[in-house]
Enzyme design. Structure first.
Site, short mmCIF file in Angstrom:
data_model
loop_
_atom_site.label_atom_id
_atom_site.label_comp_id
_atom_site.label_asym_id
_atom_site.label_seq_id
_atom_site.Cartn_x
_atom_site.Cartn_y
_atom_site.Cartn_z
N ILE A 1 23.72 -7.52 49.89
CA ILE A 1 24.49 -7.88 50.79
C ILE A 1 25.29 -9.32 50.89
CG2 ILE A 1 23.49 -6.46 52.78
CD1 ILE A 1 21.97 -9.01 53.57
N GLY A 2 24.92 -9.88 49.64
CA GLY A 2 25.73 -11.39 49.56
C GLY A 2 25.09 -12.08 48.23
N GLY B 1 24.95 -16.17 46.06
CA GLY B 1 25.50 -17.64 45.96
C GLY B 1 25.20 -18.13 44.53
N GLY B 2 25.13 -19.60 44.63
CA GLY B 2 25.05 -20.07 43.25
C GLY B 2 23.43 -20.30 42.92
N MET B 3 22.54 -19.91 43.88
CA MET B 3 21.14 -19.95 43.64
C MET B 3 20.34 -18.71 43.65
SD MET B 3 20.10 -23.64 45.02
CE MET B 3 18.57 -23.52 44.33
N ALA B 4 20.97 -18.00 44.63
CA ALA B 4 20.27 -16.57 44.79
C ALA B 4 21.08 -15.42 45.08
CB ALA B 4 19.24 -16.85 45.86
N VAL C 1 21.35 -12.00 47.78
CA VAL C 1 20.68 -11.58 49.10
C VAL C 1 20.67 -10.14 49.06
CG1 VAL C 1 20.68 -11.89 51.43
CG2 VAL C 1 21.38 -13.69 50.03
N ASP D 1 21.99 -29.19 52.72
CA ASP D 1 23.21 -28.28 52.05
C ASP D 1 23.73 -27.48 53.38
OD1 ASP D 1 24.61 -27.41 50.13
OD2 ASP D 1 23.45 -25.57 49.70
N LYS E 1 16.01 -12.84 49.75
CA LYS E 1 16.80 -13.77 48.78
C LYS E 1 16.00 -13.94 47.50
CE LYS E 1 19.87 -16.60 50.53
NZ LYS E 1 20.71 -17.55 51.26
#
Length: 650
Positions: free
Chosen positions: A16-17, A19-22, A24, A133, A39
């Site tokens: 479902i998504g 980012g730069g670290m994980a 999802v 963040d 995550k």
């Protein structure tokens, strides 16, 4: 990861998504029968032992937070080098997506969201947890307006070593505090700075700083002043602007002392109460002053005065009989006298010119030149007896190139004749290069476009290209368009799912049944079973009921009669007694209730005046319908109950 089960409990359903670290994923908790979000850390971080240790500690600390505006953390684990956090599943979109869709938010909505974020941070700060963040990507907004802050554990575990120059993490640097960009000490006030940037973006539709790289943006946070929000939208109230500008002070000591003070001001503005915010702006330049024009005459007269004073003082020194030990004092007096004479000369000259201007100057009403071409504006000002001076040139989407955007003295005010009116001239719309994002994942594509000062609109279509990857874009890569233009993206939603109507093959010869099903694009698996009532090779059961819709390439299970095996009694006339009524195999299609999330389904078989429970399972109503295989005599009836309530007879 789809289909993988983590911790012998969480079955991953879909991505479902990311980012730069994980990344999802949506998953189903088998123990509690509910959906959760998982995550999973990207593989590049699992070999960083220091990061992993900190990640575990901070995630466990964040799990202690309990607040309606914070996404709850349920579990933290590791399995086969897969480090994961299990958290509350929130069905909504990120604040970043919401701002992109709306362009910018209303003041009322921005205040409401900011208050909810501040309340979440207040709870975290009370528990000595700093997020570090805060950005729209880490704030979820549901359809009913609930706001949830996420990523507490990951944000705290992140260090400078985890910030890389990739499209996935470019978003964070736009919201960094100056101390984070410098790698300095961060505290609760760092969250306040980032929240100020988020509020800035909500009311203006843009972040304060843009750059060609994350480093250039970080440097701007350290070195450059942020333009007030009213520069882009004059309708933004002074109170909102004051709050935002206090949050984004570069000096930590000039921001709000704590999140509670910020929250108090936000609520006052929401309730239309007056707020008093001290102006903490630091001026590093000396204030603007009016000084006389320094021409050749003034310079010559000043030099002459200086020479006269110098000669006069020199003569005094020579004529007077000072003792040797007082020579130092005499020197100081001489220098002081020279400086005083110089200052008096400048003051006299300045006063003279000021008085002459007051006596001789004519009052002139300043005309409006905003929107005019610079040549026309200059001519009008000169005709009025005023000066014309270009102060600055800026990009503008509201004024054509060469036209006046702003003037230093508002129209209608009066000034002395000859006074110079400073103007800001438009350079036209700022154009940017459109990057090529075809064949990139939609998350990466949107981050890249945002870094190039572009917006995106997304349309999903069926395609053989992997799901969530960009198929095409308009305009194409390498085009030049005005900043913050919309780039239309066509994104794959995976192969098109086709459905076929399931035929009834019970009673058919197995070969005929197999051909009919494969012709429809279905796969077939066959199991044989002894049956004394049905001839060998005849289908006696199918896994999907007739007339139901089934996806292409679905496997259909068929049970085929083997007949009855010959035995020693087969030719002696000995048998099993009276032949009973034929047994029928069938599937019951049950439509589930929609008024609740789960329902207990019970099915009773009524046969030979006996009532027997043949099915008892609890189902999630997201399944919409279920297919229940049953067997019984042709005369058998089946009663269906939902949560103990009779629903009908089949």
């Amino acid at each position: 990861m789809i289909g993988k089960i983590l911790g012998n409990r969480y079955e991953i359903v879909e991505k479902i998504g990311g980012g730069g670290m994980a990344l999802v994923y949506k998953a189903r908790c088998r123990l509690l029968n509910r959906f959760v979000a998982i995550k999973i850390l990207r593989s590049e971080f699992i070999n960083d032992e220091e990061f992993i240790n900190k990640f575990r500690r901070e995630s466990q600390a964040a799990a202690s937070l309990s607040h309606p505006n914070i996404v709850s953390i349920y579990d933290v684990g590791v399995e086969d080098n897969v480090y994961y956090i299990v958290m509350e599943y929130v069905n909504g979109k990120t604040l970043k997506q919401y701002i992109r869709e709306q362009g910018k938010l209303s003041i009322e909505e921005s205040l409401d969201i900011a208050i909810k974020i501040a309340e979440a941070l207040s709870h975290a700060h009370e528990n000595h947890i700093v997020h570090r963040d805060i950005k729209p990507h880490n704030i979820l907004v549901t359809e009913d307006g609930r706001v949830k802050v996420t990523d507490f554990g990951i944000a705290r575990a992140a260090t400078a070593s985890t910030v890389t120059n990739t499209s996935n993490v470019i978003g964070s640097v736009h919201y960094f505090s100056p101390e984070q960009a410098r790698g300095g000490y961060t505290d609760e006030k760092s969250d306040i700075y980032s929240l100020g940037v988020v509020m800035y973006e909500m009311v203006t539709g843009r972040v304060p700083f843009q750059g060609d790289s994350p480093i250039s943006v970080a440097l701007k946070h350290i070195q450059e002043d942020i333009e007030p929000p009213s520069y882009f939208d004059s309708s933004i109230s002074k109170s909102i602007e004051s709050i935002i500008m206090k949050c984004v002070q570069k000096d930590q000591s000039l921001r709000y002392g704590n999140i509670e003070l910020l929250l108090s001001d936000l609520k006052k503005v929401r309730d239309r109460e007056e707020i008093d915010i001290e102006d903490n702006t630091i001026f590093y330049d000396s204030p603007t002053r009016i000084i006389p024009r320094i021409d050749d005459d003034l310079i010559n007269s000043t030099v002459k005065e200086y020479d006269d004073v110098k000669k006069k003082n020199k003569k005094k020194v020579e004529d007077n009989e000072y003792e040797p030990e007082k020579k130092g004092t005499s020197k100081i007096v001489t220098i002081t006298a020279i400086l005083l004479a110089f200052i008096l000369t400048l003051g006299f000259a300045g006063g003279f010119f000021w008085i002459r201007g007051q006596i001789q100057g004519k009052e002139v009403t300043v005309p409006s030149v905003v929107g005019l071409h610079r040549d026309v504006a200059e001519q009008q000002l000169l005709e009025k007896g005023l000066g014309f001076k270009v102060k600055n040139e800026v990009f503008s989407s509201n004024f054509k190139a060469g036209h006046i955007v702003e003037q230093s003295i508002d129209a209608g005010n009066t000034v002395k004749s000859g006074f110079p009116i400073e103007v800001t001239i438009s350079k036209g719309e700022q154009e940017v290069d459109v990057p090529d994002v075809v064949n990139k994942h939609i998350d990466d594509a949107e981050a890249i476009l945002d870094n190039h000062e572009l917006k995106s609109s997304v349309k999903y279509i069926p395609s053989d290209i992997p799901k969530d990857y960009v198929i095409s874009q308009t305009p194409d890569g390498a085009s030049r368009v005005p900043a913050w233009s919309i780039v239309s993206l066509v994104v794959s939603q995976g192969p098109e799912i086709k459905y076929v109507v399931m035929p009834n093959v019970i009673g058919d010869n197995v070969e005929d049944a197999k051909k009919e099903l494969t012709d429809l694009g279905l796969l077939v698996e066959i199991k044989e079973e002894e049956n004394e009532n049905v001839d060998k090779g005849i289908v006696i059961w199918q896994s999907f009921t007739a007339n139901s819709e089934v996806e292409e390439n679905t496997t259909v299970n068929l049970t085929v009669s083997k007949g009855i095996e010959a035995d020693n009694n087969s030719n002696t006339g000995e048998g099993t007694g009276t032949v009973e009524e034929d047994v029928v195999y069938n599937n019951l299609t049950i439509i589930l209730a929609k008024d609740k999330s789960e329902v207990e389904v019970k099915i009773y078989r009524i046969q030979d005046n006996e009532r027997e429970l043949v099915y008892n399972q609890t189902h999630n109503t997201n399944e919409e319908s279920i297919s229940v295989p049953v067997e019984g005599k042709k005369s058998a009836k089946y009663e269906v109950y939902f949560d103990g309530e009779f629903k009908g007879e089949i």
